[in-house]
Motif scaffolding. Sequence first.
Motif, PDB file in Angstrom:
ATOM      1  N   PHE A  42       0.894  -1.213  -0.090  1.00 16.42           N
ATOM      2  CA  PHE A  42       0.131   0.028  -0.096  1.00 16.42           C
ATOM      3  C   PHE A  42       0.922   1.300   0.135  1.00 16.42           C
ATOM      4  O   PHE A  42       0.390   2.308   0.185  1.00 16.42           O
ATOM      5  N   ILE A  43       2.304   1.038  -0.160  1.00 17.62           N
ATOM      6  CA  ILE A  43       2.912   2.359  -0.401  1.00 17.62           C
ATOM      7  C   ILE A  43       3.352   2.553  -1.867  1.00 17.62           C
ATOM      8  O   ILE A  43       3.232   1.439  -2.676  1.00 17.62           O
ATOM      9  N   SER A  44       3.695   3.736  -2.375  1.00 15.83           N
ATOM     10  CA  SER A  44       4.202   4.028  -3.540  1.00 15.83           C
ATOM     11  C   SER A  44       5.280   3.008  -4.115  1.00 15.83           C
ATOM     12  O   SER A  44       6.359   2.575  -3.335  1.00 15.83           O
ATOM     13  N   PRO A  45       5.567   2.688  -5.296  1.00 19.42           N
ATOM     14  CA  PRO A  45       6.557   2.030  -6.057  1.00 19.42           C
ATOM     15  C   PRO A  45       8.083   2.381  -5.809  1.00 19.42           C
ATOM     16  O   PRO A  45       8.916   1.706  -5.343  1.00 19.42           O
ATOM     17  N   ALA A  46       8.009   3.676  -5.641  1.00 16.19           N
ATOM     18  CA  ALA A  46       9.351   4.386  -5.489  1.00 16.19           C
ATOM     19  C   ALA A  46       9.629   3.986  -3.899  1.00 16.19           C
ATOM     20  O   ALA A  46      10.794   3.798  -3.714  1.00 16.19           O
ATOM     21  N   LEU A  47       8.905   4.448  -3.056  1.00 11.74           N
ATOM     22  CA  LEU A  47       9.153   4.302  -1.816  1.00 11.74           C
ATOM     23  C   LEU A  47       9.658   2.757  -1.444  1.00 11.74           C
ATOM     24  O   LEU A  47      10.519   2.431  -0.929  1.00 11.74           O
ATOM     25  N   TYR A  48       8.772   1.911  -1.986  1.00  8.68           N
ATOM     26  CA  TYR A  48       9.203   0.476  -1.781  1.00  8.68           C
ATOM     27  C   TYR A  48      10.300   0.128  -2.274  1.00  8.68           C
ATOM     28  O   TYR A  48      11.160  -0.686  -1.497  1.00  8.68           O
ATOM     29  N   GLY A  61      15.940  -1.301  -0.910  1.00  9.81           N
ATOM     30  CA  GLY A  61      17.359  -1.378  -1.203  1.00  9.81           C
ATOM     31  C   GLY A  61      18.055  -1.054   0.092  1.00  9.81           C
ATOM     32  O   GLY A  61      19.197  -1.562   0.394  1.00  9.81           O
ATOM     33  N   MET A  62      17.423  -0.158   0.794  1.00 11.30           N
ATOM     34  CA  MET A  62      17.946   0.147   2.284  1.00 11.30           C
ATOM     35  C   MET A  62      18.129  -1.229   3.068  1.00 11.30           C
ATOM     36  O   MET A  62      18.890  -1.363   3.750  1.00 11.30           O
ATOM     37  N   ALA A  63      16.940  -2.076   3.110  1.00  8.21           N
ATOM     38  CA  ALA A  63      17.049  -3.237   3.887  1.00  8.21           C
ATOM     39  C   ALA A  63      18.051  -4.109   3.300  1.00  8.21           C
ATOM     40  O   ALA A  63      18.810  -4.770   4.157  1.00  8.21           O
ATOM     41  N   ILE A  64      18.317  -4.194   2.077  1.00  8.36           N
ATOM     42  CA  ILE A  64      19.450  -5.278   1.642  1.00  8.36           C
ATOM     43  C   ILE A  64      20.636  -4.640   2.102  1.00  8.36           C
ATOM     44  O   ILE A  64      21.613  -5.528   2.404  1.00  8.36           O
ATOM     45  N   ALA A  65      21.025  -3.457   1.829  1.00  9.98           N
ATOM     46  CA  ALA A  65      22.319  -2.763   2.109  1.00  9.98           C
ATOM     47  C   ALA A  65      22.492  -2.819   3.730  1.00  9.98           C
ATOM     48  O   ALA A  65      23.514  -3.162   4.432  1.00  9.98           O
ATOM     49  N   MET A  66      21.399  -2.758   4.435  1.00  9.12           N
ATOM     50  CA  MET A  66      21.546  -3.154   6.151  1.00  9.12           C
ATOM     51  C   MET A  66      21.771  -4.553   6.492  1.00  9.12           C
ATOM     52  O   MET A  66      22.718  -4.937   7.194  1.00  9.12           O
ATOM     53  N   LEU A  67      21.095  -5.441   5.633  1.00  7.67           N
ATOM     54  CA  LEU A  67      21.449  -6.850   5.819  1.00  7.67           C
ATOM     55  C   LEU A  67      23.056  -6.997   5.485  1.00  7.67           C
ATOM     56  O   LEU A  67      23.523  -7.769   6.188  1.00  7.67           O
ATOM     57  N   ALA A  68      23.453  -6.479   4.380  1.00  4.55           N
ATOM     58  CA  ALA A  68      25.026  -6.618   4.098  1.00  4.55           C
ATOM     59  C   ALA A  68      25.792  -6.182   5.003  1.00  4.55           C
ATOM     60  O   ALA A  68      26.809  -6.709   5.266  1.00  4.55           O
ATOM     61  N   TRP A  69      25.264  -5.089   5.553  1.00  2.00           N
ATOM     62  CA  TRP A  69      26.229  -4.512   6.827  1.00  2.00           C
ATOM     63  C   TRP A  69      26.321  -5.358   7.918  1.00  2.00           C
ATOM     64  O   TRP A  69      27.144  -5.367   8.550  1.00  2.00           O
ATOM     65  N   LEU A  72      18.261   0.349  12.847  1.00  2.00           N
ATOM     66  CA  LEU A  72      18.100   0.868  11.798  1.00  2.00           C
ATOM     67  C   LEU A  72      17.321  -0.068  10.725  1.00  2.00           C
ATOM     68  O   LEU A  72      16.401   0.435  10.312  1.00  2.00           O
ATOM     69  N   LEU A  73      17.434  -1.270  10.825  1.00  2.00           N
ATOM     70  CA  LEU A  73      16.750  -2.143   9.927  1.00  2.00           C
ATOM     71  C   LEU A  73      15.453  -2.444  10.857  1.00  2.00           C
ATOM     72  O   LEU A  73      14.277  -2.539   9.783  1.00  2.00           O
ATOM     73  N   GLY A  74      15.102  -2.340  11.962  1.00  2.00           N
ATOM     74  CA  GLY A  74      13.779  -2.169  12.397  1.00  2.00           C
ATOM     75  C   GLY A  74      13.053  -0.941  11.919  1.00  2.00           C
ATOM     76  O   GLY A  74      11.810  -1.017  11.675  1.00  2.00           O
ATOM     77  N   LEU A  75      13.885   0.094  12.080  1.00  2.00           N
ATOM     78  CA  LEU A  75      13.138   1.462  11.563  1.00  2.00           C
ATOM     79  C   LEU A  75      12.554   1.233  10.182  1.00  2.00           C
ATOM     80  O   LEU A  75      11.589   1.833   9.513  1.00  2.00           O
ATOM     81  N   ILE A  76      13.580   0.796   9.229  1.00  2.00           N
ATOM     82  CA  ILE A  76      13.296   0.541   7.700  1.00  2.00           C
ATOM     83  C   ILE A  76      11.988  -0.245   7.650  1.00  2.00           C
ATOM     84  O   ILE A  76      11.148   0.027   6.829  1.00  2.00           O
ATOM     85  N   LEU A  77      11.883  -1.381   8.426  1.00  2.00           N
ATOM     86  CA  LEU A  77      10.631  -2.576   8.302  1.00  2.00           C
ATOM     87  C   LEU A  77       9.602  -1.908   8.925  1.00  2.00           C
ATOM     88  O   LEU A  77       8.412  -2.144   8.251  1.00  2.00           O
ATOM     89  N   ALA A  78       9.646  -0.772   9.810  1.00  2.00           N
ATOM     90  CA  ALA A  78       8.297  -0.213  10.410  1.00  2.00           C
ATOM     91  C   ALA A  78       7.822   0.909   9.580  1.00  2.00           C
ATOM     92  O   ALA A  78       6.598   1.278   9.564  1.00  2.00           O
ATOM     93  N   VAL A  79       8.776   1.544   8.598  1.00  2.00           N
ATOM     94  CA  VAL A  79       8.052   2.586   7.648  1.00  2.00           C
ATOM     95  C   VAL A  79       6.872   2.392   7.059  1.00  2.00           C
ATOM     96  O   VAL A  79       5.786   3.255   7.234  1.00  2.00           O
ATOM     97  N   PRO A  80       6.621   1.263   6.379  1.00  2.00           N
ATOM     98  CA  PRO A  80       5.499   0.948   5.470  1.00  2.00           C
ATOM     99  C   PRO A  80       4.338   1.064   6.547  1.00  2.00           C
ATOM    100  O   PRO A  80       3.358   1.510   6.119  1.00  2.00           O
ATOM    101  N   MET A  81       4.626   0.544   7.715  1.00  2.00           N
ATOM    102  CA  MET A  81       3.300   0.476   8.681  1.00  2.00           C
ATOM    103  C   MET A  81       2.755   1.734   9.050  1.00  2.00           C
ATOM    104  O   MET A  81       1.644   2.235   9.106  1.00  2.00           O
ATOM    105  N   PHE A  82       3.903   2.658   9.422  1.00  2.00           N
ATOM    106  CA  PHE A  82       3.402   4.102   9.785  1.00  2.00           C
ATOM    107  C   PHE A  82       2.925   4.791   8.643  1.00  2.00           C
ATOM    108  O   PHE A  82       1.797   5.611   8.696  1.00  2.00           O
ATOM    109  N   VAL A  83       3.347   4.697   7.276  1.00  2.00           N
ATOM    110  CA  VAL A  83       2.713   5.402   6.162  1.00  2.00           C
ATOM    111  C   VAL A  83       1.468   4.863   5.895  1.00  2.00           C
ATOM    112  O   VAL A  83       0.317   5.640   5.625  1.00  2.00           O
ATOM    113  N   VAL A  84       1.066   3.544   6.059  1.00  2.00           N
ATOM    114  CA  VAL A  84      -0.119   3.059   5.766  1.00  2.00           C
ATOM    115  C   VAL A  84      -1.333   3.420   6.765  1.00  2.00           C
ATOM    116  O   VAL A  84      -2.286   4.095   6.437  1.00  2.00           O
TER     117      VAL A  84
END
Length: 690
Positions: free
Chosen positions: A45-51, A56-64, A431-443
């Motif tokens: 339910f978020i925009s494709p751009a935000l998705y 990308g940020m979640a994958i980068a954080m996982l690599a970190w 930081l990963l928790g914040l990234i994953l929680a963003v869609p919930m707050f947006v929706v």
Amino acid sequence: MQTDRNSRLSINNIIIYLLLIATLLIIFFASGFAKVNWGMNQVSFISPALYSILLGMAIAMLAWIVFRPGQGLYWGGSNDWLYGSRKIFGRGLFLIAALAIFLIFRFQAHLYDSGYLRLAYMAQREIPVIPWYEFGGTFLPYLFYRIISLIQTDAIAAAVWGYQISSFLSGLIYIWMIFKISELLSDSFRNRLAFVLLTFFSGISILSFGMVSPLPPLLPAIAAVVYIILKWHRIKSFRYFYYLWGIVILGTIVNIQFLAVVPAVIYISILKFYKEKATGKLAVAISVLSGVIGVAVLYIWAGSDIGVANRILLLSGKMPDSGYSLFSARHLLDLLNILFLLIPLWLIFLYFMVRMIMSSKLNTVTTALFILAGSQLILLFIIDPNDGMARDFNFYAFPLVGLLLTGAYAVIAGVSKDSASSPRPGFQFCLLGLILAVPMFVVHLTPAATVTYLDRFLQYNDTKLESALLAYRDYYFSVGNYTEADRREQEINGKVQDALQSRLVNDLFYHKRTEDAFSYASQLVTHNPYNATYRMQLGNLYKYYKKYPEAEKELKIALKLDPYRPELYHFLADFYRETNEPEKSYSTIEDGLRVDPKNSSLLTDLTYYYYHKNEFAKTDSLCEVMMARDTAAYYAYLYKGLVAEHMGQYRQALDYYTKFTRNDNLPEYGVIMKRMNSITQMLSDSTKNK
């Protein structure tokens, strides 16, 4: 280099990586399973751009986390600002920033937890509806509402701000308490800050964004319990016993859910009174037993009170959703959804908690935290989401706070004996928790996205449709979109079969087809045994057929299910009036007027009672009250006329009767017309005789 590589590929870390990968896959790629996925699919339910950005940020954080575990950012002098000599000022700035976020992104649509109904109960009743089981959580917003209403003429807007101020303040106190807790959990600045951010960057924080709900004050209350447990563990002072149980009492006054903390409080209290080593297991056993007894008492109570049974899940499903029960697959999937919705990293938290148990690192404090988390999860398991868990998700936030706090502590504490093979990327998890929680707050904080999200949920949960459509109607009406408000209301008759059948019952009864009305009303109650309206309809039909025991039973059940609807008191009082039980009728009327003192039907019932008790002064006084509130109070004119006629004031009686007969749809119309003719004839004859 080889050592670092071996460290990254330890069994412990591989499990962490797999859990993180599973979390990302579920949140970002499982949205296609729409029928069973409403909390894990926020990215739908978020925009494709935000998705794309978040993925990308979640994958980068996982690599970190994989390649630089434990590496954080440089914080400079932050320690001094948050935990040193300038911590008051630094934390103050943190709270100001948090308040700004709460205000800017606050809830604009109150589609959760019967939000608009709560606003109406506060702003449109002379006495606000404050249920006993959530007294403090509703009374606090009411106090703010009364203050705001001094400067805000719009009562509904004042009620919204009353709830939102309560929510904001609860969030700020909760954050402050989390800082205090972090000081007692670790001496490391990085671990302290990681605990604060892990706790703050979760979906549970959404309760602090101005949600119209009585539940936000529970967050600082449970944080205070954890803080006092930690403080009591360090400072052996008996005063903390009083503080702890005092907060338990206050929290229970706020909301009955707070009783879930009692087992942990019992455990720590026993240990502090009896210091023998053997006491630990006994304290655990007693605390667990207290929880079992509490659940048993609740279910025994539910067996004799349908109102309680309506709020908890049973072993078998309850109509109209017979497939939804304690251990049903749908309920278990709902719990999975709520976990990903409110604590996206719950799998990581759970793993670290298990590792803590296996490593025998449990002490008094950690055992208390585990008991707290466990008792709250039992509460989470038994709550019945009457409007669907997607709309009632706030009821599940408090039962997850124990898991959140215990899991965050387990993460920062670490679990492996070999620290080299167990890096603790606490800040990276934040930081990963914040990234994953963003869609919930947006929706949930964007009304258009909220409506789309809930519409998707309702496609597969049609038994929850009626209450959602009413909430949509109220939302669109509040923003001035009357066309959409009307469309949503019309959908109730078009999409909710039971609502259409309920309307049919009324129409059939009006057209004297009582047998058909009774048949349909019986079907409605069979299919919806926890619906107060349908119980009321069936009770009135039993009364029509003079089946008084059955009628009384149904009308009383209706009141148990919805004790804040004044019309239910009116129908029960009317029943007692018909069965010639005036004192029971009077008692029922008084109970109803305590709920809604301005209700015209109940005031009319009370006027009838006083008139037939020959208390004409009280009858006349009540009529004056009714006429002052509503110039079209036809029954006030009726009883004014009856009193005047009784007192021999026939011309005044005729004037009042004339005003009453302006409405020819009332059942007493024909009788009063005959009385008017008789009075007119009598006055005419007396004039002729003179």
